[in-house]
Design a protein around this motif. Structure first.
Motif, short mmCIF file in Angstrom:
data_model
loop_
_atom_site.label_atom_id
_atom_site.label_comp_id
_atom_site.label_asym_id
_atom_site.label_seq_id
_atom_site.Cartn_x
_atom_site.Cartn_y
_atom_site.Cartn_z
N ARG A 272 0.85 -1.19 0.00
CA ARG A 272 0.00 0.00 0.00
C ARG A 272 0.89 1.25 0.00
NH1 ARG A 272 -3.25 -3.47 -0.74
NH2 ARG A 272 -5.29 -3.77 0.24
N CYS A 273 0.27 2.41 -0.28
CA CYS A 273 0.97 3.70 -0.24
C CYS A 273 0.21 4.67 0.67
CB CYS A 273 1.07 4.30 -1.64
SG CYS A 273 2.11 3.39 -2.78
N ILE A 274 0.97 5.59 1.27
CA ILE A 274 0.37 6.66 2.05
C ILE A 274 0.99 7.98 1.61
CG2 ILE A 274 2.00 6.26 3.95
CD1 ILE A 274 -0.25 7.24 5.86
N PHE A 275 0.16 9.01 1.49
CA PHE A 275 0.62 10.34 1.06
C PHE A 275 0.67 11.25 2.28
CE2 PHE A 275 0.55 14.41 -1.12
CZ PHE A 275 1.37 14.16 -2.22
N THR A 276 1.79 11.94 2.46
CA THR A 276 1.97 12.77 3.66
C THR A 276 1.43 14.19 3.42
OG1 THR A 276 4.21 13.35 2.94
CG2 THR A 276 3.97 11.48 4.45
N GLY A 277 0.17 14.25 3.14
CA GLY A 277 -0.48 15.52 2.86
C GLY A 277 -1.74 15.27 2.07
N ARG A 278 -2.12 16.22 1.25
CA ARG A 278 -3.30 16.07 0.40
C ARG A 278 -2.83 15.66 -0.99
NH1 ARG A 278 -8.50 17.84 0.76
NH2 ARG A 278 -8.00 19.12 2.59
N ALA A 279 -3.15 14.43 -1.39
CA ALA A 279 -2.66 13.90 -2.66
C ALA A 279 -3.23 14.68 -3.84
CB ALA A 279 -3.01 12.43 -2.79
N LYS A 284 -4.43 10.58 -7.07
CA LYS A 284 -5.63 9.92 -6.55
C LYS A 284 -6.33 9.12 -7.65
CE LYS A 284 -7.05 12.84 -2.67
NZ LYS A 284 -8.13 13.72 -2.16
N GLU A 285 -6.44 9.74 -8.83
CA GLU A 285 -7.10 9.06 -9.94
C GLU A 285 -6.33 7.83 -10.37
OE1 GLU A 285 -10.13 9.68 -11.20
OE2 GLU A 285 -10.27 11.13 -9.55
N LEU A 286 -5.00 7.92 -10.36
CA LEU A 286 -4.19 6.77 -10.74
C LEU A 286 -4.37 5.62 -9.76
CD1 LEU A 286 -2.17 5.77 -12.85
CD2 LEU A 286 -0.33 6.66 -11.38
N GLN A 396 -8.42 -0.92 0.22
CA GLN A 396 -7.72 -0.68 -1.04
C GLN A 396 -7.84 0.79 -1.43
OE1 GLN A 396 -9.61 -3.34 -3.81
NE2 GLN A 396 -8.58 -5.15 -3.03
N LYS A 397 -6.82 1.58 -1.11
CA LYS A 397 -6.84 2.99 -1.44
C LYS A 397 -5.45 3.59 -1.27
CE LYS A 397 -8.33 5.93 1.70
NZ LYS A 397 -9.18 6.67 2.65
N LEU A 398 -5.28 4.80 -1.78
CA LEU A 398 -4.11 5.60 -1.45
C LEU A 398 -4.44 6.33 -0.15
CD1 LEU A 398 -1.39 7.01 -2.05
CD2 LEU A 398 -2.68 8.69 -3.39
N PHE A 399 -3.74 6.01 0.92
CA PHE A 399 -4.02 6.60 2.22
C PHE A 399 -3.37 7.97 2.33
CE2 PHE A 399 -4.60 2.10 2.79
CZ PHE A 399 -5.67 2.00 3.66
N ASP A 400 -3.86 8.76 3.25
CA ASP A 400 -3.14 9.99 3.64
C ASP A 400 -3.22 10.13 5.15
OD1 ASP A 400 -5.62 11.23 4.26
OD2 ASP A 400 -5.80 11.96 2.20
N LEU A 401 -2.56 11.15 5.68
CA LEU A 401 -2.39 11.26 7.13
C LEU A 401 -3.72 11.34 7.87
CD1 LEU A 401 0.68 13.67 7.44
CD2 LEU A 401 0.63 11.17 7.45
N LYS A 402 -4.71 11.98 7.26
CA LYS A 402 -6.00 12.18 7.96
C LYS A 402 -6.70 10.85 8.20
CE LYS A 402 -9.25 13.14 4.13
NZ LYS A 402 -8.63 12.24 3.19
N ASP A 403 -6.33 9.78 7.45
CA ASP A 403 -6.94 8.47 7.68
C ASP A 403 -6.53 7.87 9.02
OD1 ASP A 403 -8.38 8.10 5.20
OD2 ASP A 403 -6.43 7.93 4.22
N PHE A 404 -5.46 8.41 9.64
CA PHE A 404 -4.95 7.83 10.88
C PHE A 404 -4.91 8.86 12.02
CE2 PHE A 404 -3.23 5.46 7.30
CZ PHE A 404 -3.60 4.19 7.63
N GLN A 405 -5.64 9.95 11.84
CA GLN A 405 -5.64 11.00 12.87
C GLN A 405 -7.01 11.11 13.52
OE1 GLN A 405 -4.29 14.36 10.57
NE2 GLN A 405 -2.14 13.82 10.78
#
Length: 405
Positions: A272-279, A284-286, A396-405
């Motif tokens: 999986r991948c996580i983005f450290t901000g707003r992707a 996101k589309e990819l 199944q998604k591209l995660f970002d920090l807000k998913d874990f806050q």
């Protein structure tokens, strides 16, 4: 997890029943006969584990499993101090655990293959057709040279992947271990992503991941995996097999993690991948395209389909969006020893006509590595009569920090 109660002739608990080990040996012997092989020399630690149960970090010195069509049980042949480990982990009795003396180790004058040559002669097998794993990581040119010179009347045949093909269809007990490995992978990925934040060192995230792959869940203890995670950040995500650094995570970077959970040497990978901000919208589309393609492949899975058909399903989906990928999107998994958890036999790629069968297990990893970054969402699964059964349930998604806050 329910503890197994299989015991070997020394009274030690082992992972599978004696019957299951002998069934494996029988299947290998059938393949040997079809390939005109009388004696099989197994160098791969994964294949040795599969056929005997032997599990020790001793493969840095030469060791071998020998199977003869004329004998019911295999022989494990290895360093004397490691023969003790064979008594704890293998299904074999003492007559089939063959230790060589320590003066063969790291000697410039004699070699463990010299000992093996003498053992083969003692069994009157020196004129037989002998199969060897020619392209295996652990079968060296020097080993082969000693064997052919020491056994000039034998005919050597390439038996690379002979055992690997037998390993592909998993037993119910093997699937139990892989389901446990999947639960460990699920938890470890979650804990790693919870650790991600701007200012946190990459190595600290992976330390958290390794903590949970080793510790496991409350019910299932983990262990070491056969390889470290692939963990890349930012522009390094465009390369699939690099490692983390001690650098601190910055805002607006992709952290790409491919890892695996392991139980009793059985591995389940997860990426999986996580983005450290707003992707950005493009990224996101990819990720959504990858998810759509991945699930298109999973929905296509059933006994009888080929790797070619699965790759073609993926290609048709991503081509609608103008996306291309020139590398394979999947491979079989199971027992893992360094350097890989892959079984090396087949792939999900164009032209691969090998047929999927019930209880085979695969890692589908339709990652995209682009010029400046990479994105991945993967799934490991069992082939069942009803289709693909996932080993994990990670979102199944591209995660970002807000998913874990």
């Amino acid at each position: 997890m329910k503890k197994n109660f299989f015991k070997n002739s020394f009274g030690n608990e082992i992972l599978f029943s004696k019957k299951e080990y002998l069934d494996r040996v029988k299947k290998v012997k059938l393949k040997m006969s079809k390939n005109n092989i009388d004696v099989l020399l197994v160098a791969s630690p994964a294949n040795q584990f599969y056929l005997t149960g032997y599990d020790g970090w001793s493969f840095y010195t030469p060791q071998m499993v020998l199977i003869s069509l004329s004998e019911k049980y295999p022989y494990w042949i290895g360093r004397k101090m490691d023969a003790v480990g064979a008594k704890f982990t293998a299904f074999l009795d003492k007559n089939n655990i063959v230790p060589y003396p320590d003066h063969y180790v790291a000697s410039q004058k004699i070699h463990p293959m010299d000992y093996l040559v003498d053992f083969i002669k003692s069994k009157k097998l020196e004129r037989k057709n002998i199969g060897v794993e020619m392209d295996d990581y652990y079968y060296t040119a020097k080993w082969h040279d000693i064997l052919i010179k020491g056994l000039p009347n034998a005919k050597f045949l390439n038996a690379f992947l002979l055992v690997n093909w037998v390993r592909m269809i998993k037993s119910s007990q093997e699937l139990t271990y892989m389901k446990s490995a999947g639960k460990i992978a699920n938890l470890a990925m979650k804990k790693a992503m919870e650790k991600v934040d701007v200012g946190v060192r990459q190595c600290d995230v992976i330390a958290e991941l390794n903590r949970y792959t080793t510790m496991g869940t409350n019910e299932i203890g983990g262990t070491f995996t056969c390889k470290p995670p692939n963990a890349m950040v930012g522009k390094f995500c465009s390369a699939p097999h690099l490692s983390w650094t001690e650098e601190k995570l910055k805002k607006n970077e992709i952290f790409y993690i491919e890892m695996g959970g392991a139980k009793h040497r059985y591995h389940v990978p997860l990426a999986r991948c996580i983005f450290t901000g707003r992707a950005p919208k493009k990224i996101k589309e990819l990720s959504k395209i990858i998810r759509e393609g991945l699930n298109g492949v999973l929905n296509k899975v059933k006994p009888g389909v080929t790797g070619h058909e699965l790759e073609n399903t993926w290609k048709k989906i991503i081509s609608k969006y103008g996306v291309k990928k020139d590398s394979r999107i999947g491979y079989p998994i199971g027992i893992g020893y360094p350097p890989t958890w892959g079984e090396l036999t087949t792939s999900f790629r164009k032209g691969d006509k090998n047929i999927l069968k019930e209880n085979m297990t695969f890692h589908c990893i339709p990652a995209l590595w682009l010029q400046n970054y990479g994105i991945v969402i993967s799934e490991s699964f069992i082939v069942t009569k009803k289709g693909a059964q996932r080993f994990t349930n990670y979102e199944q998604k591209l995660f970002d920090l807000k998913d874990f806050q």
